[in-house]
Write a protein that holds these residues in place. Sequence first.
Motif, short mmCIF file in Angstrom:
data_model
loop_
_atom_site.label_atom_id
_atom_site.label_comp_id
_atom_site.label_asym_id
_atom_site.label_seq_id
_atom_site.Cartn_x
_atom_site.Cartn_y
_atom_site.Cartn_z
N GLY A 293 0.83 -1.20 0.00
CA GLY A 293 0.00 0.00 0.00
C GLY A 293 0.86 1.24 0.00
N PRO A 294 0.22 2.38 -0.23
CA PRO A 294 0.97 3.64 -0.21
C PRO A 294 1.32 4.05 1.21
CG PRO A 294 -1.35 4.11 -0.43
CD PRO A 294 -1.20 2.60 -0.48
N SER A 295 2.45 4.68 1.38
CA SER A 295 2.77 5.30 2.66
C SER A 295 2.07 6.65 2.67
CB SER A 295 4.28 5.49 2.81
OG SER A 295 4.55 6.32 3.91
N LEU A 296 1.30 6.92 3.70
CA LEU A 296 0.55 8.17 3.79
C LEU A 296 1.23 9.20 4.68
CD1 LEU A 296 -3.06 6.70 3.96
CD2 LEU A 296 -1.75 7.46 1.97
N ARG A 297 2.49 8.97 4.98
CA ARG A 297 3.23 9.91 5.82
C ARG A 297 3.37 11.26 5.13
NH1 ARG A 297 8.82 8.63 9.04
NH2 ARG A 297 8.70 10.45 10.37
N TRP A 298 3.69 11.27 3.83
CA TRP A 298 3.86 12.51 3.09
C TRP A 298 3.01 12.54 1.82
CZ3 TRP A 298 8.93 10.28 4.40
CH2 TRP A 298 9.44 10.81 5.58
N ALA A 299 1.94 11.77 1.79
CA ALA A 299 1.11 11.70 0.59
C ALA A 299 -0.33 11.40 0.98
CB ALA A 299 1.63 10.61 -0.35
N THR A 300 -1.22 11.60 0.02
CA THR A 300 -2.60 11.19 0.18
C THR A 300 -2.89 10.12 -0.86
OG1 THR A 300 -3.43 12.89 -1.33
CG2 THR A 300 -3.33 13.46 1.02
N ALA A 301 -3.93 9.35 -0.64
CA ALA A 301 -4.27 8.30 -1.59
C ALA A 301 -5.78 8.16 -1.68
CB ALA A 301 -3.66 6.97 -1.16
N LYS A 302 -6.24 7.75 -2.83
CA LYS A 302 -7.65 7.45 -3.03
C LYS A 302 -7.74 6.00 -3.47
CE LYS A 302 -11.77 8.71 -5.45
NZ LYS A 302 -12.31 8.95 -6.73
N VAL A 303 -8.51 5.21 -2.75
CA VAL A 303 -8.62 3.78 -3.04
C VAL A 303 -9.82 3.56 -3.94
CG1 VAL A 303 -8.97 1.50 -2.05
CG2 VAL A 303 -7.55 3.17 -0.85
N ASN A 304 -9.60 2.87 -5.04
CA ASN A 304 -10.67 2.46 -5.95
C ASN A 304 -10.74 0.95 -5.91
OD1 ASN A 304 -11.05 5.14 -6.89
ND2 ASN A 304 -9.27 4.87 -8.23
N ARG A 305 -11.81 0.42 -5.37
CA ARG A 305 -11.94 -1.03 -5.25
C ARG A 305 -12.26 -1.63 -6.62
NH1 ARG A 305 -13.51 -4.59 -0.62
NH2 ARG A 305 -14.09 -6.52 -1.64
N ASN A 306 -11.52 -2.66 -7.00
CA ASN A 306 -11.76 -3.38 -8.25
C ASN A 306 -12.89 -4.38 -8.05
OD1 ASN A 306 -9.68 -2.12 -9.54
ND2 ASN A 306 -8.24 -3.80 -9.30
N GLU A 307 -13.58 -4.68 -9.13
CA GLU A 307 -14.51 -5.80 -9.09
C GLU A 307 -13.68 -7.06 -8.96
OE1 GLU A 307 -17.87 -5.81 -9.06
OE2 GLU A 307 -17.69 -3.63 -8.89
N ARG A 308 -14.21 -8.04 -8.28
CA ARG A 308 -13.48 -9.29 -8.09
C ARG A 308 -13.26 -9.95 -9.44
NH1 ARG A 308 -12.21 -12.04 -3.63
NH2 ARG A 308 -11.99 -14.27 -3.89
N ARG A 309 -12.02 -10.29 -9.72
CA ARG A 309 -11.67 -10.95 -10.98
C ARG A 309 -11.87 -12.44 -10.83
NH1 ARG A 309 -6.23 -7.48 -11.36
NH2 ARG A 309 -7.17 -5.54 -12.00
#
Length: 161
Positions: free
Chosen positions: A105-121
């Motif tokens: 996952g992204p480190s959020l110490r110096w960044a922001t993130a937006k999670v987009n959930r994938n459809e189950r493959r």
Amino acid sequence: MADSTVTIVGNLTRDPEIRYTTGGAAKASFGVAVSRRWQNRQTQEWEEQTSFFNVVCWRDMAENVAESIGKGSRVVVTGRLEQRSWETENGDKRSVVEIVADEIGPSLRWATAKVNRNERRGGSAGSGGSGGSGGDFGGATSSAGTGTGGSGDDDFSEEPF
């Protein structure tokens, strides 16, 4: 023998390289640099040491990683240590210890993130689960995706090969 679980936080040293097995399973590999800084008590100077780790991930997680992160992205990786050995064409024996990722996952110490959930493959079991994809999360204010744990009904009994 028990798994050796490790967690590292660092920056990607190269873009993830994705390859597919003959059975169609995705495998992504990339490098992570982890730096440690401390102040030398005798000289009062700041010192730094950087360690480099090879990371691999499989299936859906591999595809999510290839779509979501790139060189310079700051990530948190949790996984297990595995040693691989092989023989070169010249007969030399080689071995490497790498981290097989369970979560990235992204480190959020110096960044922001937006999670987009994938459809189950369909058709894929094992590590990775459902996750998200998005932009690069290496920048201070960039958006990004990250793998999530999924719904908990994954079949982890299947081996990578």
